[in-house]
Motif scaffolding. Structure first.
Motif, PDB file in Angstrom:
ATOM      1  N   THR A 141       0.857  -1.174   0.000  1.00  0.00           N
ATOM      2  CA  THR A 141       0.000   0.000   0.000  1.00  0.00           C
ATOM      3  C   THR A 141       0.899   1.230   0.000  1.00  0.00           C
ATOM      4  OG1 THR A 141      -1.740  -1.154   1.226  1.00  0.00           O
ATOM      5  CG2 THR A 141      -1.818   1.254   1.203  1.00  0.00           C
ATOM      6  N   VAL A 142       0.735   2.051  -1.034  1.00  0.00           N
ATOM      7  CA  VAL A 142       1.580   3.234  -1.203  1.00  0.00           C
ATOM      8  C   VAL A 142       0.708   4.463  -0.960  1.00  0.00           C
ATOM      9  CG1 VAL A 142       3.156   4.475  -2.730  1.00  0.00           C
ATOM     10  CG2 VAL A 142       2.953   1.970  -2.894  1.00  0.00           C
ATOM     11  N   HIS A 143       0.829   5.029   0.221  1.00  0.00           N
ATOM     12  CA  HIS A 143      -0.011   6.158   0.599  1.00  0.00           C
ATOM     13  C   HIS A 143       0.450   7.453  -0.061  1.00  0.00           C
ATOM     14  CE1 HIS A 143      -2.046   3.742   3.579  1.00  0.00           C
ATOM     15  NE2 HIS A 143      -0.903   3.428   4.169  1.00  0.00           N
ATOM     16  N   ARG A 144      -0.510   8.301  -0.358  1.00  0.00           N
ATOM     17  CA  ARG A 144      -0.256   9.701  -0.717  1.00  0.00           C
ATOM     18  C   ARG A 144       0.652   9.843  -1.949  1.00  0.00           C
ATOM     19  NH1 ARG A 144       1.023  10.960   5.160  1.00  0.00           N
ATOM     20  NH2 ARG A 144       2.610  12.420   4.386  1.00  0.00           N
ATOM     21  N   THR A 145       0.034   9.725  -3.113  1.00  0.00           N
ATOM     22  CA  THR A 145       0.777   9.786  -4.372  1.00  0.00           C
ATOM     23  C   THR A 145       0.307  10.951  -5.263  1.00  0.00           C
ATOM     24  OG1 THR A 145      -0.754   8.214  -5.425  1.00  0.00           O
ATOM     25  CG2 THR A 145       1.203   7.306  -4.334  1.00  0.00           C
ATOM     26  N   ARG A 199      -2.149  25.582 -18.365  1.00  0.00           N
ATOM     27  CA  ARG A 199      -2.932  24.759 -17.436  1.00  0.00           C
ATOM     28  C   ARG A 199      -3.494  25.583 -16.291  1.00  0.00           C
ATOM     29  NH1 ARG A 199       2.324  24.407 -15.615  1.00  0.00           N
ATOM     30  NH2 ARG A 199       2.630  24.245 -13.355  1.00  0.00           N
ATOM     31  N   LYS A 200      -4.562  25.065 -15.701  1.00  0.00           N
ATOM     32  CA  LYS A 200      -5.114  25.617 -14.476  1.00  0.00           C
ATOM     33  C   LYS A 200      -4.508  24.876 -13.290  1.00  0.00           C
ATOM     34  CE  LYS A 200      -9.578  26.594 -16.679  1.00  0.00           C
ATOM     35  NZ  LYS A 200     -11.030  26.278 -16.690  1.00  0.00           N
ATOM     36  N   ALA A 201      -4.667  25.433 -12.085  1.00  0.00           N
ATOM     37  CA  ALA A 201      -4.178  24.750 -10.886  1.00  0.00           C
ATOM     38  C   ALA A 201      -4.957  23.455 -10.685  1.00  0.00           C
ATOM     39  CB  ALA A 201      -4.326  25.654  -9.674  1.00  0.00           C
ATOM     40  N   GLY A 202      -4.263  22.438 -10.178  1.00  0.00           N
ATOM     41  CA  GLY A 202      -4.889  21.156  -9.924  1.00  0.00           C
ATOM     42  C   GLY A 202      -4.171  20.045 -10.661  1.00  0.00           C
ATOM     43  N   SER A 203      -4.643  18.826 -10.455  1.00  0.00           N
ATOM     44  CA  SER A 203      -4.054  17.661 -11.104  1.00  0.00           C
ATOM     45  C   SER A 203      -5.079  17.047 -12.044  1.00  0.00           C
ATOM     46  CB  SER A 203      -3.626  16.633 -10.055  1.00  0.00           C
ATOM     47  OG  SER A 203      -4.768  15.971  -9.520  1.00  0.00           O
ATOM     48  N   ILE A 204      -4.688  15.973 -12.709  1.00  0.00           N
ATOM     49  CA  ILE A 204      -5.603  15.294 -13.615  1.00  0.00           C
ATOM     50  C   ILE A 204      -6.793  14.700 -12.863  1.00  0.00           C
ATOM     51  CG2 ILE A 204      -4.391  13.086 -13.482  1.00  0.00           C
ATOM     52  CD1 ILE A 204      -5.051  12.605 -16.369  1.00  0.00           C
ATOM     53  N   LEU A 205      -6.633  14.492 -11.546  1.00  0.00           N
ATOM     54  CA  LEU A 205      -7.703  13.899 -10.747  1.00  0.00           C
ATOM     55  C   LEU A 205      -8.639  14.927 -10.127  1.00  0.00           C
ATOM     56  CD1 LEU A 205      -5.769  10.997  -8.954  1.00  0.00           C
ATOM     57  CD2 LEU A 205      -7.070  10.931 -11.091  1.00  0.00           C
ATOM     58  N   GLY A 206      -8.284  16.204 -10.206  1.00  0.00           N
ATOM     59  CA  GLY A 206      -9.177  17.213  -9.645  1.00  0.00           C
ATOM     60  C   GLY A 206      -8.458  18.477  -9.234  1.00  0.00           C
ATOM     61  N   ARG A 235      -8.258  19.869  -6.303  1.00  0.00           N
ATOM     62  CA  ARG A 235      -7.759  19.930  -4.921  1.00  0.00           C
ATOM     63  C   ARG A 235      -6.848  18.731  -4.629  1.00  0.00           C
ATOM     64  NH1 ARG A 235     -10.281  23.402  -1.240  1.00  0.00           N
ATOM     65  NH2 ARG A 235      -8.511  22.734   0.040  1.00  0.00           N
ATOM     66  N   PRO A 236      -5.637  18.736  -5.175  1.00  0.00           N
ATOM     67  CA  PRO A 236      -4.727  17.624  -4.885  1.00  0.00           C
ATOM     68  C   PRO A 236      -4.402  17.497  -3.409  1.00  0.00           C
ATOM     69  CG  PRO A 236      -3.589  19.408  -6.006  1.00  0.00           C
ATOM     70  CD  PRO A 236      -5.048  19.714  -6.092  1.00  0.00           C
ATOM     71  N   ASP A 237      -4.510  18.581  -2.646  1.00  0.00           N
ATOM     72  CA  ASP A 237      -4.253  18.507  -1.210  1.00  0.00           C
ATOM     73  C   ASP A 237      -5.233  17.573  -0.525  1.00  0.00           C
ATOM     74  OD1 ASP A 237      -6.104  20.590  -2.037  1.00  0.00           O
ATOM     75  OD2 ASP A 237      -6.213  21.203   0.068  1.00  0.00           O
ATOM     76  N   GLN A 238      -6.443  17.455  -1.068  1.00  0.00           N
ATOM     77  CA  GLN A 238      -7.441  16.528  -0.528  1.00  0.00           C
ATOM     78  C   GLN A 238      -7.329  15.149  -1.188  1.00  0.00           C
ATOM     79  OE1 GLN A 238     -11.164  18.568  -1.125  1.00  0.00           O
ATOM     80  NE2 GLN A 238     -10.736  20.133   0.420  1.00  0.00           N
ATOM     81  N   ILE A 239      -7.129  15.140  -2.497  1.00  0.00           N
ATOM     82  CA  ILE A 239      -7.019  13.871  -3.226  1.00  0.00           C
ATOM     83  C   ILE A 239      -5.848  13.048  -2.700  1.00  0.00           C
ATOM     84  CG2 ILE A 239      -6.625  12.857  -5.512  1.00  0.00           C
ATOM     85  CD1 ILE A 239      -7.920  15.425  -6.667  1.00  0.00           C
ATOM     86  N   ASN A 240      -4.808  13.716  -2.247  1.00  0.00           N
ATOM     87  CA  ASN A 240      -3.623  13.033  -1.735  1.00  0.00           C
ATOM     88  C   ASN A 240      -3.958  12.083  -0.590  1.00  0.00           C
ATOM     89  OD1 ASN A 240      -0.729  12.708  -1.824  1.00  0.00           O
ATOM     90  ND2 ASN A 240      -0.579  13.932   0.034  1.00  0.00           N
ATOM     91  N   GLY A 266      -8.230   5.665  -3.498  1.00  0.00           N
ATOM     92  CA  GLY A 266      -7.887   5.657  -4.914  1.00  0.00           C
ATOM     93  C   GLY A 266      -6.598   6.388  -5.164  1.00  0.00           C
ATOM     94  N   GLY A 267      -6.437   6.896  -6.367  1.00  0.00           N
ATOM     95  CA  GLY A 267      -5.196   7.552  -6.727  1.00  0.00           C
ATOM     96  C   GLY A 267      -4.275   6.598  -7.471  1.00  0.00           C
ATOM     97  N   PHE A 268      -3.152   7.107  -7.912  1.00  0.00           N
ATOM     98  CA  PHE A 268      -2.225   6.328  -8.727  1.00  0.00           C
ATOM     99  C   PHE A 268      -1.330   5.438  -7.864  1.00  0.00           C
ATOM    100  CE2 PHE A 268      -2.913  10.116 -11.510  1.00  0.00           C
ATOM    101  CZ  PHE A 268      -3.555   9.441 -12.544  1.00  0.00           C
ATOM    102  N   GLY A 269      -1.241   4.163  -8.254  1.00  0.00           N
ATOM    103  CA  GLY A 269      -0.294   3.247  -7.642  1.00  0.00           C
ATOM    104  C   GLY A 269      -0.492   2.985  -6.173  1.00  0.00           C
ATOM    105  N   ARG A 270      -1.697   3.134  -5.678  1.00  0.00           N
ATOM    106  CA  ARG A 270      -1.918   3.019  -4.227  1.00  0.00           C
ATOM    107  C   ARG A 270      -1.819   1.583  -3.706  1.00  0.00           C
ATOM    108  NH1 ARG A 270      -4.568   7.500  -1.932  1.00  0.00           N
ATOM    109  NH2 ARG A 270      -3.824   9.365  -2.998  1.00  0.00           N
ATOM    110  N   LEU A 271      -2.230   0.604  -4.523  1.00  0.00           N
ATOM    111  CA  LEU A 271      -2.160  -0.798  -4.114  1.00  0.00           C
ATOM    112  C   LEU A 271      -1.531  -1.591  -5.242  1.00  0.00           C
ATOM    113  CD1 LEU A 271      -2.932  -2.916  -1.934  1.00  0.00           C
ATOM    114  CD2 LEU A 271      -5.017  -3.323  -3.251  1.00  0.00           C
TER     115      LEU A 271
END
Length: 418
Positions: free
Chosen positions: A282-286, A304-311, A313-318, A322-327
């Protein structure tokens, strides 16, 4: 380019089957790789095409890719290979995905009779397909003979048809490469998703973070420490993965030793269970690349606008599920997600690809930056290469900009693959 009717798509570019060009036939092709693993291809064709455009992704379902209608209208067949990692990359090793692609492209050449193959690498498909082309272009016995963790896998024994051209659209540097810039180095305990080193936390206001939509600003000294700490964390995870694999191999070796069959049942059971045990990391916080929130990074041509491909608010998505490579399995971590151990890095693969190349960067992308695409272009030794920039987001939206990008693709294909 032939006048096209409006293509119905979703925000992420999934075509509506009803809007495919008239006469398009869709064929589902079961594919068996040389190691026996199954995958499948989806072929769109109107009949009579000599060149086929090939799309694939390590885990994504691209069977309704937005480029299909434009390719078909222009006279090209369109083939999507859905790998063994479809919708689940927990155990994906890029070296094994090459076996899937080799079987699929062999079918296109040997059974379907296509004269030319053009690879279209979109997003994570870019690093996968250029990795394939790198190995297909390597004359045996110079190809890889193992996976990233050292398991035997001899690509020299595999038929690997080489493609005749490569197109990259919004192709990021590779899953391992972007993990190296996106992994959170402030994790101080891999078993505790909330454990934080505040001095390495990009979401700590003391380090320059500001709550979106206000832009963050990180000092050069912080970024230097941050990037070094990211590499250090990846190195620790690599070591953990290799330890888990080595432990499993030790027990497998014990099962091969003389006298194993004579051991008491309880001892044999204990050894065999450890030899086949499937362990996961389990790889936390990616979701922690400072460039997501600091507009002063990757500024060249970027819209680009602020943010990541997932949304936004990367500070919350982190911290979210889910997220990339978490398991991942240890083998998948080393082959796919480790920026220090993976072989599927786009720039490195392109150094061995001499076929005609078209690079299209979408300048509002938050995962494939314009300077990344320029580095890819510069790395290519191809004499025939072209780079273009289109102001669109990662999934080629808004739609008029998608049409612009696809027009560039067709205009590039036409004189090279008539």
């Amino acid at each position: 380019m032939t006048q096209q009717k409006q293509i119905s798509t979703t925000a992420v570019g999934l075509i509506d089957f009803e809007t495919l060009p008239a006469g398009t036939e869709t064929t589902l092709i079961p594919v068996a790789a040389s190691d026996g693993a199954g995958s499948r291809g989806v072929l769109y064709a109107r009949g009579g095409e000599r060149t086929v455009v090939v799309v694939s992704h390590p885990r994504g379902d691209m069977s309704r890719h937005y480029a299909a209608p434009a390719a078909l209208e222009a006279g090209y067949a369109f083939y999507v290979h859905l790998t063994r990692g479809l919708n689940n990359d927990v155990d994906v090793e890029h070296e094994r995905l090459l076996l899937d692609l080799a079987a699929g492209l062999s079918h296109l050449k040997n059974e379907r009779g296509y004269e030319k193959i053009v690879l279209l690498g979109n997003s994570g498909g870019g690093s996968l397909l250029t990795f394939y082309q790198q190995q297909a272009s390597t004359i045996p016995p110079g190809r890889l003979t193992d996976t990233a963790c050292g398991d035997t896998l001899d690509l020299n024994a595999v038929e690997m048809p080489k493609a005749d051209g490569v197109v990259l659209i919004a192709a990021h540097p590779g899953q391992g490469a972007f993990m190296l810039t996106g992994i959170d180095p402030s994790v101080i305990d891999e078993n505790d998703p909330l454990a934080v080193d505040p001095d390495l936390d990009m979401y700590n206001p003391a380090n320059g973070f500001r709550e979106p939509p206000e832009p963050s600003k990180y000092a050069a000294e912080f970024l230097q420490r941050y990037r070094a700490a990211q590499r250090a964390r990846v190195a620790r995870l690599d070591a953990r993965a290799r330890d888990l694999i080595a432990e499993q191999r030790r027990y497998k070796q014990r099962m091969q030793e003389p006298g194993f069959a004579d051991l008491p049942l309880e001892e044999r059971t204990s050894i065999s269970r450890r030899a086949i045990l499937g362990q996961y990391m389990t790889v936390h916080r990616t979701e922690a690349d400072p460039a997501y929130l600091d507009p002063s990074l990757h500024t060249w041509k970027s819209t680009r606008k602020a943010g990541s491909i997932l949304g936004p608010r990367p500070d919350q998505i982190n911290y979210a599920p889910g997220g990339f490579g978490r398991l991942v399995t240890p083998r998948a971590w080393l082959s796919t997600w480790s920026g220090l151990s993976t072989r599927a890095t786009l720039v490195e693969s392109l150094k061995s690809v001499h076929e005609p190349l078209l690079v299209i960067n979408l300048t509002s992308d938050s995962i494939a930056f314009p300077d990344d695409s320029q580095a890819q272009f510069d790395a290519s030794p191809a004499e025939d290469k072209l780079i273009r920039f289109v102001e669109a987001e990662h999934f080629a939206t808004p739609l008029p900009k998608r049409d612009e990008a696809l027009r560039l693709v067709v205009e590039w294909l036409a004189p090279r693959f008539p």
